[in-house]
Design a protein around this motif. Structure first.
Motif, PDB file in Angstrom:
ATOM      1  N   GLY A 100       0.800  -1.041   0.127  1.00  0.00           N
ATOM      2  CA  GLY A 100       0.068   0.243   0.239  1.00  0.00           C
ATOM      3  C   GLY A 100       0.385   0.955  -0.101  1.00  0.00           C
ATOM      4  O   GLY A 100       0.514   2.472  -0.976  1.00  0.00           O
ATOM      5  N   TYR A 130      -4.028  -4.045   2.126  1.00  0.00           N
ATOM      6  CA  TYR A 130      -3.262  -2.920   3.850  1.00  0.00           C
ATOM      7  C   TYR A 130      -4.069  -3.636   5.299  1.00  0.00           C
ATOM      8  O   TYR A 130      -4.705  -3.628   5.490  1.00  0.00           O
ATOM      9  N   GLY A 131      -2.791  -4.146   5.470  1.00  0.00           N
ATOM     10  CA  GLY A 131      -2.240  -4.882   7.008  1.00  0.00           C
ATOM     11  C   GLY A 131      -3.436  -4.093   7.691  1.00  0.00           C
ATOM     12  O   GLY A 131      -4.486  -4.317   8.459  1.00  0.00           O
ATOM     13  N   GLN A 136      -7.177  -3.837   3.675  1.00  0.00           N
ATOM     14  CA  GLN A 136      -8.523  -3.778   1.693  1.00  0.00           C
ATOM     15  C   GLN A 136      -7.361  -4.045   1.071  1.00  0.00           C
ATOM     16  O   GLN A 136      -6.441  -4.344   1.151  1.00  0.00           O
ATOM     17  N   VAL A 137      -8.274  -3.369  -0.450  1.00  0.00           N
ATOM     18  CA  VAL A 137      -7.553  -4.368  -1.770  1.00  0.00           C
ATOM     19  C   VAL A 137      -6.268  -3.134  -1.932  1.00  0.00           C
ATOM     20  O   VAL A 137      -6.729  -1.972  -0.988  1.00  0.00           O
ATOM     21  N   SER A 138      -5.512  -4.121  -2.333  1.00  0.00           N
ATOM     22  CA  SER A 138      -4.053  -2.780  -2.708  1.00  0.00           C
ATOM     23  C   SER A 138      -3.801  -2.557  -4.499  1.00  0.00           C
ATOM     24  O   SER A 138      -4.633  -3.732  -4.703  1.00  0.00           O
ATOM     25  N   PRO A 139      -2.841  -1.932  -5.174  1.00  0.00           N
ATOM     26  CA  PRO A 139      -2.047  -2.207  -5.932  1.00  0.00           C
ATOM     27  C   PRO A 139      -1.716  -3.806  -6.815  1.00  0.00           C
ATOM     28  O   PRO A 139      -2.122  -3.773  -7.727  1.00  0.00           O
ATOM     29  N   MET A 143      -6.601  -9.168  -9.356  1.00  0.00           N
ATOM     30  CA  MET A 143      -7.793  -9.721  -9.484  1.00  0.00           C
ATOM     31  C   MET A 143      -8.869 -10.806  -9.355  1.00  0.00           C
ATOM     32  O   MET A 143      -8.203 -11.490  -9.770  1.00  0.00           O
ATOM     33  N   LYS A 146     -11.841 -10.827  -2.970  1.00  0.00           N
ATOM     34  CA  LYS A 146     -12.772 -10.552  -1.500  1.00  0.00           C
ATOM     35  C   LYS A 146     -11.110  -9.932  -1.149  1.00  0.00           C
ATOM     36  O   LYS A 146     -10.966 -10.586  -0.176  1.00  0.00           O
ATOM     37  N   LYS A 148     -11.610  -6.095   1.999  1.00  0.00           N
ATOM     38  CA  LYS A 148     -12.846  -5.521   2.662  1.00  0.00           C
ATOM     39  C   LYS A 148     -13.310  -4.124   2.070  1.00  0.00           C
ATOM     40  O   LYS A 148     -14.725  -3.465   2.284  1.00  0.00           O
ATOM     41  N   THR A 149     -12.541  -4.284   0.904  1.00  0.00           N
ATOM     42  CA  THR A 149     -13.608  -3.160  -0.276  1.00  0.00           C
ATOM     43  C   THR A 149     -13.328  -3.693  -1.639  1.00  0.00           C
ATOM     44  O   THR A 149     -14.077  -2.349  -2.379  1.00  0.00           O
ATOM     45  N   PRO A 151     -16.149  -6.045  -1.862  1.00  0.00           N
ATOM     46  CA  PRO A 151     -16.570  -6.725  -1.477  1.00  0.00           C
ATOM     47  C   PRO A 151     -17.091  -7.905  -2.741  1.00  0.00           C
ATOM     48  O   PRO A 151     -17.676  -9.405  -2.347  1.00  0.00           O
ATOM     49  N   SER A 153     -15.436  -9.301  -4.801  1.00  0.00           N
ATOM     50  CA  SER A 153     -14.596  -8.942  -5.552  1.00  0.00           C
ATOM     51  C   SER A 153     -13.618  -8.207  -6.850  1.00  0.00           C
ATOM     52  O   SER A 153     -14.751  -7.342  -7.172  1.00  0.00           O
ATOM     53  N   GLU A 156      -9.835  -4.354 -11.010  1.00  0.00           N
ATOM     54  CA  GLU A 156      -8.407  -3.998 -11.414  1.00  0.00           C
ATOM     55  C   GLU A 156      -7.700  -4.136 -11.379  1.00  0.00           C
ATOM     56  O   GLU A 156      -7.437  -5.481 -10.673  1.00  0.00           O
TER      57      GLU A 156
ATOM     58  N   THR C  51     -18.009   0.772  -0.824  1.00  0.00           N
ATOM     59  CA  THR C  51     -18.208  -0.392  -1.192  1.00  0.00           C
ATOM     60  C   THR C  51     -19.039  -1.424  -2.110  1.00  0.00           C
ATOM     61  O   THR C  51     -18.983  -2.375  -3.059  1.00  0.00           O
TER      62      THR C  51
ATOM     63  N   ARG E 115      -3.183   0.667 -14.572  1.00  0.00           N
ATOM     64  CA  ARG E 115      -3.079  -0.110 -14.058  1.00  0.00           C
ATOM     65  C   ARG E 115      -5.183  -1.084 -14.285  1.00  0.00           C
ATOM     66  O   ARG E 115      -5.734  -1.220 -14.711  1.00  0.00           O
TER      67      ARG E 115
END
Ligand SMILES: Cc1ncc(C[n+]2csc(CCOP(=O)(O)OP(=O)(O)O)c2C)c(N)n1
Ligand SMILES: Cc1ncc(C[n+]2csc(CCOP(=O)(O)OP(=O)(O)O)c2C)c(N)n1
Ligand code: SF4
Ligand code: SF4
Ligand code: SF4
Ligand code: SF4
Ligand code: SF4
Ligand code: SF4
Ligand SMILES: [Mg+2]
Ligand SMILES: [Mg+2]
Lengths: 294, 184, 390, 73, 294, 390, 73, 184
Positions: A100, A130-131, A136-139, A143, A146, A148-149, A151, A153, A156, C51, E115
Motif C-alpha cells: 500500500g 493493507y494490513g 483493503q484492496v491494494s494495487p 484481480m 475479495k 474489505k473494499t 466485497p 471481488s 482492477e 464499496t 492499471r
C-alpha cells in the motif's frame, strides 16, 4: 554458517520492543529475521545504518532495529530517504515499505528514486493488502480477490511491482516470497551492496486481514508450491513459458503463479557519483571564471 | 452515570477481556437487544493499535431516556470480566452496589465478594464449540442476573449477529449461561 | 434485474450502529452516488460500506483511489455529472486534500468531505478521538476562501447532518466538510433511519437559460443569488472550469485585480450572506445562565450531564453547541457574551474554537477553557471544577 | 543439537512445525503469558541442524546450536 | 480529405480566446490542431466531450475547445478524469497533460489509471521541460541537458513515458513528435476509439524556455531527422537495432534518438465493463439473499 | 580543488536584487546546505539559484524533487544529518506540504519552509502577491501543534529573517515557515550582504550524554529546556523517529492519553514559553497614538508613507508590524488596545490576522480593517480614508 | 488552390515556411497587430494542396481550399 | 510619491513597453547604477501570465533616503514609453511636471507636449544591432535628461548586466542615446 538467533537479537534488535507487534504468522517478522542476518553477514556498521519506512504494519519494522530508524508518513519513505542519502552518502539507507505504501500512495516517489538511481535498498513487504487498516484492496491485490473494499471481488488489474521497477530502470530487482528464506537473505545482501537503487520485493502473508488462508502455515506451502522462477534471460524469450507476451509479463501474475527470482542486475552510475562529478565540474568552472574576470 | 436524575433509568455495563473471546460483540448484541426492547443504548470500545492488541474493553449504557448519556464511566453498575488481566484492571471501576460477573475459568484471584457471580464460561464454551463463544455464555448469565433486556430480544439479537451456521450453538451457549444461575 | 432502492437496502429502520454507519446511511439517503476514498483509521469503515452499498444502487459507483489527493480529485470531477459525491478520511489524508479542497471552492463544485478526527499532529494516535482539525477545516487550504463545516455529536445526528451537508453543498455550490471523530465513528447508538421520502433533498439549480446568453460564473439567471446555476457534463453549455482566477465566462484572468476581487468576494459572500440558513446550533438554559459552556461534537456528550449536575447544585449554567462550526455563529456568541459572566469552552484539542469565542465575546465576559488531549473525553468532575471556580 | 525456543516471544504460528524436515516441533497444550500456543519438541536428537526453523521464525524465537558450543558458554 | 482550418476553428474552438496564449512556435498549438481534426474525423458529439488537464502550458489546452473542459490542479488531471468517466461512461474524456504534470507530480495517478484501464485518452505534450514556470528540468529531460535548474547539466536519468505506460499495462500507446502531423492525428483517433486507457505521447517544442534551438523551425527538422521508428515486434527482438537490451529500452532514449511509433495496441477489459458486470453480479446476489431470508 | 566560501560566492556585497535572491543569500549565509524543491511561481527562482549555488559549496546539495510532498520529505530527512535544510514553494505546494509539516513538528525536526504567497484560492493568479496563507501557516496541518512563522517586508529584511528562521528552527527544533509574497519575491532593492563572520548562527545542541542514559525525547540533559537535544544519523545513539505519539524513548504509544498529552503540551510550550525570544515586531509612534495600524509583510510597505501623511495632517496614527506572525504577539496587541481608540488592520486577504487582533484587543478598542485583493497593495488614499473615518 | 492566412492569428513561427515543399511561404517585412512577423505568399499557383502547412500551423491560421469551393461560398 | 517630506528626495520612474525590448532590464540597470551611486532604489515589475505576455511595465523609485517608499505610483515623475500601447495606457499616470521620454519609432500618436522628449530609439538600436537594445538607447537619453544617476555608474551597470560579447555595442547604444539630446 547461520548465526544463532539469540546472539543476533542481542546485537541488532531492541529487546524492550520484543516480541514484535506483528500478528502470529505475519511475514514481517520473518523479513526482520532475514534483514538481521543480511546486515550481520555484511558486517555493517550499525551507526551508519538508517532504516526508513512509511506507514503500515511493514513500516513498523525500523523500530525494532538497534540502528537509526525513521518511521515517516504514508508513502513518503523514499522521499525522506532521498534527502538522507543525498546529504550523507556514507550512510546505508534501507527502506522498509508495504504494497500500500509503495504501490499506491507512494508509487511516484519510488519510481523517481529509481530513475535517479539513488543508492538505497528498498525492501517491500508485499502482502497484497493493507494490513494495518484491516485488509483493503491494494494495487498488488490480484484481480478477483475479495477484500474489505472489494466485497464483490476486485475488478482492477494488479501491478507487478518488480517489473514496474525494472521498467523504470532499477539496477537491481529481486523478488521472492517469505518462504524463500535463504534467497531473501541473499537478495537483501546483494541489494545492500549494489551501487544504486536495489529493490527487493517479498511476497508476504498477512494472516490477519487477508483471508487467503485461515492458518499462517498454509501460506508457507502456497508460497513454495505456487512460485515459479523468473528466467534470467526472460528478456529475450518472454513468451516462452511464463507470459503470453511482454504486456502480460509487466502487469499481472501468470494465472495465480508467483514469479520469483532475480529480475534485474545491471550497472549504471548512481546519483551520488554523478553529483560528486557535478560538484567538481562546477567548482572548477567557478574558479576558472573567477580567474578570467580578475 | 453519576448525574442526578438520569441515575435511576440508566445502567452502565463494562465488558472486558482479551481478544478472541467476543468481548465487543457481546456488548453489541446487548445493545441491539436493548433497541428491540425500545430502549436506548450507547456503546463504545477501546482496543490496542489498529489491528492487534490484547486487552479489550467495551462499555455500554442502557437507558430508558431519549437522550442517554455518553459512556465515560468512572464507576459502572455492572462489570463483566472475561479474564484475569481485565478483572484486575477494571475492578476498581466498580462501586459498592455494582454487579460483578466473572469468567471463573480464567479469573482465579478475586478480591471483591459482594455481588460477585462466577461462571465457568470458557469451559462451557469450549464444551459446546470453542472459546470463541465465551461471550454468549456470559451474556446468558448477565441477562438472567440483571434482566436488563428481555430474553426474546437478546435471542433475536444473537440470531442476527452470528453466522447462520452458528446460530444453534450460540443459542445453546446462551441457554447454558442463562440457566447457570438460579432465579434470584 | 429489479432495482434496489435505498429504503430496501438499509434495513431494518431502527439499528444499533456506529457513527460511520450513520454517515454512510445519511449519504445514501441524500442520494450520494459516488464515493472515492482511501483507507485510514478511523474513517475506513465508511469506504468499506460504500464499496458494499453503492454498486447495488442505480448509477452508484465507489472506487478506492491510490491516495487521498486522487480521492478528492475524483469526487470533484464526478460532481459535474450532477452526481452527489463524497470522500472520507482522517487528519493525514485531510491535510493531503487541502489543495484540491481549494479547487472545489474556486470552481464552486459541491461535494462532501468527511474528516473523522484522531489525535495528532502527524500520525498521532490513529484510534483515539480528537478535535484538532477544526481550524484546519476552515483555513487549511491556501488563499482566500470560505467554507461550510458541520460537526454532529451523536450517531443519530450524524445521519441528519450528513444529509444536510449534501443539501448545503448543492445549495451553495461549495465543498462542505463534515467533521466527526474516532469516538463518534465507532460509538454504537440507536439509529432511526428515515425513508427516502422523508428526506428533503435540495437540488442544484440547473442551467436553463439560452445557450447564447449563458456564462458559467454569472449569477442570478433565474433567481437573484450569488450562487451560479450549475451545468453538468454531457449537457450543451460547454462549461469550462479552472482553478485560476476566472471571469464570468470562466476564462482565466491572471492579471486583473478587479476580476479577482469580485470573484473571491462573491465566493466568500455567497456563504457569509446566508449564515442564518447555514448556521445551526443547540442551546440549553441560556435564559438565566451566568456561565455558558461552548462545546461541540463528541466533547459535548459528557457536558450535558455535567450541566444537569451543576444546575442541581445551584449553578446557573447554560450550554451552547454549534453544529455548524464554520461559518462561526459569531453574532450568537456576541449576544450571549453580553448577558453572562463567563464562557467555558470545552474542546478536545489545545484550543481552536476557543479563539473564536474569545474573538466574538469582545471582552464582554470571561472566557475560560477546558482542553482534553489524547482521546480523553472531558469528565464531569473536571467540568464541575471549572464551573465552581469563579 | 540444542534447540531453544524463547517461549515468551513465540506466537504459535506453527511455521517451525511446518518447515522442520525432521518433524521435531509439534503442537502442545501449553500457552504462554500472552496466550499463544507454544510448540513443544519431540525427538530433538534427530535434529540435523539445518536451521530452517530458526530462519523461518518471525520472532527470532528459535535458536539452534551445537550442544558443545552451548556448554562452553 | 483534410477539412479547412477556417471551418474547423469555427466549429470546435472558442474564437474569443484566439489566437492562443502559446508562444510563437510552441507545439501545443499544433496538438490543438491535430486534436480538432481527430475529433472532427470521428464525428464526435461535442456535448459529450470533456477535456481534462492539470497545470502547465499544455494544460491550458481545454480552454480552447468548444466542449466541456476542466483545468484541474497540477498533476491531478487523471484523478479528476477517473471520477468523471466512472460516473458517466457515456462521456468521451480526453486528458491533456505535460511532462511535468504527468511524469513528475502526477505520475502515480497516471500509472494507476492505466492499471485500472480507465477508458480515457491521455495526450501528453512532452516538451521535456516545465514550460509554464520557465524551463526547469523534468523527468523526461535528457541526461546532460542544461536547464534553469540544471545549470551544470542534468545528472538524472530520464523516463521514457511511453515505455513506462506500456509496462504498467496500457492497452494503447503511441509516441510521435509534433512534426508527425498525420501520424499524430491517426494516433489520437485510434486512442479515442480504443476501449481502455490510450496514451499518446507527443515530443514537443518549447522554443521559449527550452534552449535546444534558437528558432522554432529548427525543431521541425530535428524531430523529423532524429526520430527512429519503434518496430512493432520490438518485444521479441529488443536488442536488434534500437536498444542494447530491454533495460535500456525502458529507460532512455537511444543516444539522443527519438523513438516514435505505435508502442502497444492490445485488448483487455476496461474498468467500466468490469464495473457493469460487478453491479449486475452484486445486485443479483442481493436479491437472492433477500429471497433466502424472507 | 580550492573550496568556495559563501563570502566568495556572493559577490559584490551590495547588490540590487530581489526578495527571492535575498532569501537564497540568507539561507547560504545561515549555512543551509540542502535544498529540495519543486518549481512554482513566484518561488521558482529560489530553487533555480539554489541549484546554481549549492553544488559549489562544501557538502552542499540541491535536488529538484518530483513534487512538493517529496521536497519537504527530503529536507526533513536530510535535517537529521545535522544539515540545515530548506524548501520553497507557493500556495498550492504549501497546501500539499501540510501533512509532512506536521511530521516535522511531531519529530521536532528543524527545517525552513518558504511560502511565497500569490493570490488564491487554488491556482488563482500565480504572479500576483497576496497574504492569504497566514492562517494556513498556523493551522494548515491536522492535529494540535505549534509553529513559528516569520514574514519580512523588504529585500534586506528577507535576508536577515531567513537567517533568523534557521536559528529559531534549530534552537527550538521545529519547522519554521518563512512567508513572503509575489511582490517581495520580485521586487529589487538595495541589499547589503554581510560576511559569514557577521552572521550569528545558533546551533542545535548535540547529544553528549552517555548512550545508556540517552532517550531521544527526554529533555534537559545539559540545560533545563523543553527542547530535547538533537542527535544526528551516523552518530552512535540510534535514534528512532516516528510521527506516531511516542514516549521519551521515541517508541510509539498509541493508547496512552498521558503520553500524548505530555508530548503535545511540550511541543506547544517549547515555543509558547519562549514567545519573548521568538516574537519580533516593528512599532512606530505608539506613544501617543489613537489609531494603530496593524500590518505586516508587503502590505506594510505602503503604510509607512500613509502614516507620515496622516501625522502631517494631525492624526495620531501609530504602526505595529509583527515580523513574527506566529506565535502571535497577543500581549502586545492587548496592551496597545488599552490605550487607543482603534486598530486598523491592513492585509492583502479577506481578513486573517484581523481575527487575532480582534481576539486579543478584547473589546478594548474598535477594530477596523482594510483588505485588498487581487495583488493590489493598499493605497495611501484608501488608508487615509479609513483613518479619517471615525 | 486558395491559400489564406488569418493574419491576426499568426505568430510568425515560420513552420509553414519550413514545411511547404513548394516554398510558397516566405519571410516578409510585415508585422501584425501583436508584432509578429507574418509570412507572405510567393508563387501560390504552384501549391499542390498537400496541406502540410495547414496541418503544422499551431494557430490554425492557414486554410487551403480549392478556389472553386471558395467561390461557391 | 505624494507623501510629505519624502517627495523631494525620491524620483519615480515608469518604464513601459512590450516584450522583447528589454524594458525590465533597463530599470534593473538603472537601479544598479543608483546603488553604485550609494542611493537607494526599489524596482517592481508586472507582466502577463507566467512566461508570455506582451505589455510590460517596470516601476522604479530612486531615493536618497534610507527607507525608501514602495513603488505603488498613482503618478510618476518620469515616464519612459517604448511603444504606443504602453504610452496610451500609462500617459494618464503622469502629472504636470512629469518628464516624458518616448520612443518615437513606435509612438506616433501623442497627446501631451509639455516636457516630452522624442527619440527614435528602435531605429538607432536596429542600426547598431537589433531592437533588443532599444532599452539601452532609451537609458542613455534618460540619464542625459534627468541626471538621476551618474554616467559612470550607469556604464558600470550596463557592463555588468549584458553578456560579455555585447558590452561594446551596448555602450555604443548608450552613448547614442546620451548624445541624442543637447545639454539642457
Ligand atoms: C496519508 C495517509 N493515508 C492513509 C493512512 C492509513 N494507512 C495506514 S497504513 C495503510 C496501508 C498500509 O498498507 P501497506 O503499506 O501494504 O502495509 P501493511 O500494513 O500491509 O504492511 C494506510 C492506508 C495514513 N496513515 N496516512
Ligand atoms: C502543486 C503545484 N506545484 C507546482 C506548480 C507550478 N507549476 C505550474 S506548471 C508547472 C510545470 C508544468 O510543466 P509541464 O506539465 O511539462 O507543462 P508545460 O508547461 O511544459 O506544457 C509547474 C511546476 C503548481 N501550479 N502547482
Ligand atoms: S495485520 Fe497483517 S500485516 Fe499487519 S501485523 Fe497482522 S498479519 Fe502482519
Ligand atoms: S515459528 Fe517461532 S513464533 Fe512460530 S510457533 Fe515456532 S517458535 Fe513460535
Ligand atoms: S534445525 Fe532443522 S532439523 Fe533441527 S529443528 Fe530446526 S528445522 Fe528441524
Ligand atoms: S513556455 Fe514553452 S510550452 Fe509554454 S507556451 Fe511557451 S513555448 Fe509553449
Ligand atoms: S505556421 Fe501559422 S503561425 Fe506559424 S508563421 Fe505560418 S501562418 Fe504564422
Ligand atoms: S498546401 Fe502544401 S504546397 Fe500548398 S502551400 Fe501548403 S504546404 Fe505548400
Ligand atoms: Mg500490505
Ligand atoms: Mg512540459
Amino acid at each position: 554458517m547461520l548465526k544463532p538467533s539469540d546472539e543476533l537479537r542481542e546485537k541488532y534488535l531492541r529487546k524492550d520492543l520484543l516480541p514484535s507487534m506483528f500478528c502470529p504468522g505475519c511475514s514481517i517478522g520473518q523479513i526482520m529475521n532475514y534483514t538481521v542476518r543480511a546486515i550481520d553477514d555484511l558486517e555493517m556498521d550499525q551507526d551508519k545504518l538508517v532504516f526508513v519506512s512509511g506507514i503500515g504494519c511493514s513500516s513498523r519494522l525500523p523500530a525494532y532495529f538497534e540502528a537509526y530508524g525513521v518511521h515517516t508518513t504514508h508513502g513518503r519513505a523514499i522521499a525522506f530517504a532521498t534527502g538522507i542519502k543525498v546529504t550523507n552518502p556514507d550512510l546505508q539507507v534501507i527502506v522498509f515499505t508495504g504494497d500500500g505504501d509503495i504501490a499506491a500512495i507512494g508509487l511516484n516517489h519510488f519510481l523517481q528514486s529509481i530513475r535517479r538511481n539513488i543508492d538505497i535498498t528498498v525492501i517491500c513487504v508485499n502482502n497484497e493488502t493493507y494490513g494495518m487498516t484491516g485488509g483493503q484492496v491494494s494495487p498488488t491485490s490480484p484481480m478477483g480477490f475479495k477484500t474489505k473494499t472489494t466485497p464483490y471481488s476486485n475488478i482492477e488489474h494488479s501491478f507487478n511491482l518488480s517489473f514496474l521497477a525494472k521498467a523504470a530502470g532499477a539496477v537491481y530487482v529481486s523478488r521472492w516470497t517469505t518462504a524463500h528464506s535463504v534467497q531473501a537473505i541473499k537478495a537483501i545482501k546483494k541489494g545492500i551492496k549494489k551501487k544504486g537503487l536495489a529493490f527487493i520485493e517479498l511476497i508476504s502473508a498477512c494472516p490477519t486481514s487477508d483471508r487467503r488462508f485461515p492458518e499462517p502455515k498454509d501460506y508457507l506451502n502456497y508460497f513454495l508450491n505456487e512460485s515459479i522462477r523468473y528466467k534470467p534471460h526472460c528478456e529475450d524469450e518472454l513468451s516462452s513459458h511464463v507470459f503470453k507476451n511482454l504486456n502480460e509479463c509487466f502487469t499481472a501474475q501468470d494465472e495465480g503463479k508467483l514469479i520469483v527470482g532475480e529480475i534485474t542486475d545491471l550497472d549504471k552510475p548512481d546519483y551520488h557519483e554523478l553529483y560528486k562529478e557535478l560538484k567538481e565540474r562546477s567548482i572548477n568552472e567557478f574558479w576558472k571564471k573567477r580567474e578570467n574576470t580578475d | 452515570m453519576n448525574s442526578g436524575k438520569k441515575e435511576k433509568t440508566q445502567t452502565s455495563i463494562r465488558f472486558s477481556g482479551v481478544g478472541g473471546m467476543g468481548v465487543i460483540l457481546s456488548s453489541i448484541i446487548l445493545g441491539k437487544a436493548a433497541i428491540y426492547d425500545n430502549k436506548n443504548a450507547v456503546q463504545t470500545q477501546s482496543y490496542g493499535a489498529e489491528q492487534r492488541g490484547s486487552k479489550v474493553k467495551s462499555d455500554i449504557l442502557i437507558s430508558d431516556l431519549d437522550d442517554p448519556s455518553y459512556p465515560v464511566f468512572d464507576k459502572v453498575d455492572i462489570l463483566v470480566a472475561f479474564s484475569q488481566e481485565a478483572y484486575d484492571y477494571y475492578v476498581t471501576s466498580t462501586k459498592k452496589k455494582s454487579l460483578l460477573l466473572i469468567n471463573s475459568d480464567l479469573i482465579e484471584k478475586t478480591s471483591i465478594k459482594r455481588n460477585r457471580f462466577n461462571i465457568s464460561a470458557t469451559s462451557i464454551a469450549e464444551e459446546l464449540l470453542s472459546k470463541k463463544i465465551t461471550n454468549v455464555v456470559m451474556l446468558g448469565a448477565l441477562i438472567k442476573l440483571s434482566k436488563i433486556v428481555s430474553r426474546e430480544s437478546i435471542l433475536k439479537a444473537i440470531v442476527e449477529s452470528v453466522p447462520k451456521s452458528y446460530v444453534d450453538v450460540n443459542v445453546k451457549a446462551f441457554e447454558r449461561g442463562y440457566d447457570f444461575f438460579q432465579d434470584n | 434485474m429489479k432495482e434496489i432502492t435505498v429504503d430496501e437496502l438499509i434495513q431494518p429502520k431502527v439499528q444499533f450502529v456506529t457513527g460511520n454507519d450513520a454517515i454512510v446511511y445519511g449519504a445514501l439517503l441524500a442520494n450520494c452516488r459516488f464515493f472515492a476514498g482511501y483507507p485510514i483509521t478511523p474513517a475506513t469503515e465508511i469506504l468499506e460500506s460504500m464499496t458494499q452499498y453503492l454498486p447495488l444502487l442505480k448509477e452508484g459507483y465507489c472506487i478506492q483511489m491510490e491516495d487521498e489527493i486522487g480521492s478528492i480529485g475524483a469526487i470533484i470531477g464526478a460532481s459535474w455529472n450532477n452526481v452527489r459525491t463524497m470522500t472520507a478520511t482522517s487528519g493525514p489524508g485531510f491535510s493531503l486534500m487541502q489543495e484540491n479542497l481549494g479547487y472545489a471552492c474556486m470552481t464552486e463544485t459541491p461535494c462532501v468531505i468527511v474528516d473523522v478526527q484522531r489525535t495528532g499532529p502527524s500520525t498521532g494516535q490513529p484510534t483515539k478521538p480528537a478535535q484538532g482539525d477544526v481550524m484546519e477545516s476552515r483555513w487549511g487550504t491556501h488563499g482566500d476562501h470560505n467554507i461550510i463545516v458541520l460537526y454532529p455529536n451523536s450517531v443519530q445526528e450524524a445521519l441528519w447532518t450528513t444529509i444536510r451537508a449534501f443539501n448545503l453543498a448543492d445549495k451553495y455550490r461549495t465543498p462542505v466538510v463534515l467533521l466527526s471523530d474516532a469516538a463518534i465513528a465507532h460509538t454504537r447508538e440507536r439509529l432511526e433511519i428515515p425513508l427516502e421520502k422523508e428526506v428533503e433533498i435540495i437540488k442544484r439549480i440547473p442551467v436553463t437559460i439560452d445557450k447564447s446568453k449563458y456564462h458559467p460564473f454569472r449569477t442570478g439567471y433565474s433567481v437573484p443569488s450569488k450562487v451560479p446555476e450549475m451545468d453538468r457534463f454531457g449537457n450543451k453549455y460547454h462549461t469550462y472550469l479552472t482553478g485560476l482566477t476566472h471571469d464570468w465566462k470562466a476564462y482565466p484572468e491572471t492579471n486583473s485585480a478587479e476580476v479577482h476581487e469580485k470573484l473571491v468576494r462573491r465566493l466568500y459572500e455567497k456563504i457569509d450572506d446566508n449564515r442564518h440558513d447555514i448556521i445551526k446550533y443547540e442551546e440549553k438554559y441560556l435564559e438565566d445562565a451566568d456561565i455558558v459552556i461552548v462545546c461541540y461534537g463528541i466533547a459535548s456528550r459528557t457536558v450535558y450531564s455535567a450541566v444537569e449536575t451543576a444546575r442541581e447544585k445551584g449553578f446557573k449554567v447554560g450550554l451552547f453547541r454549534p453544529i455548524t462550526l464554520w461559518p462561526f455563529p459569531e453574532d450568537k456568541i456576541y449576544d450571549i457574551s453580553l448577558d453572562i459572566d463567563k464562557f467555558l469552552v470545552i474542546e478536545m484539542n489545545l484550543g481552536q474554537i476557543y479563539h473564536s469565542v474569545l474573538e466574538y465575546s469582545k471582552g464582554n465576559c470571561q472566557v475560560e477553557s477546558l482542553f482534553t488531549l489524547g482521546g480523553q473525553l472531558p469528565r464531569e468532575k473536571e467540568i464541575l471544577k471549572k464551573i465552581r471556580k469563579r | 543439537m540444542d534447540i531453544k525456543i524463547k517461549e515468551e516471544y513465540c506466537k504459535g504460528c506453527e511455521y517451525c512445525i511446518e518447515v522442520c524436515p525432521q518433524e521435531i516441533f509439534q503442537k502442545s497444550k501449553r500457552y504462554n503469558e500472552k496466550g499463544y500456543n507454544v510448540p513443544e519438541l519431540n525427538n530433538s536428537k534427530s535434529c540435523t541442524g539445518c536451521k530452517k526453523c530458526e530462519l523461518i521464525c518471525p520472532e527470532m524465537a528459535i535458536t539452534i546450536s551445537k550442544e558443545e558450543e552451548n556448554k562452553k558458554k
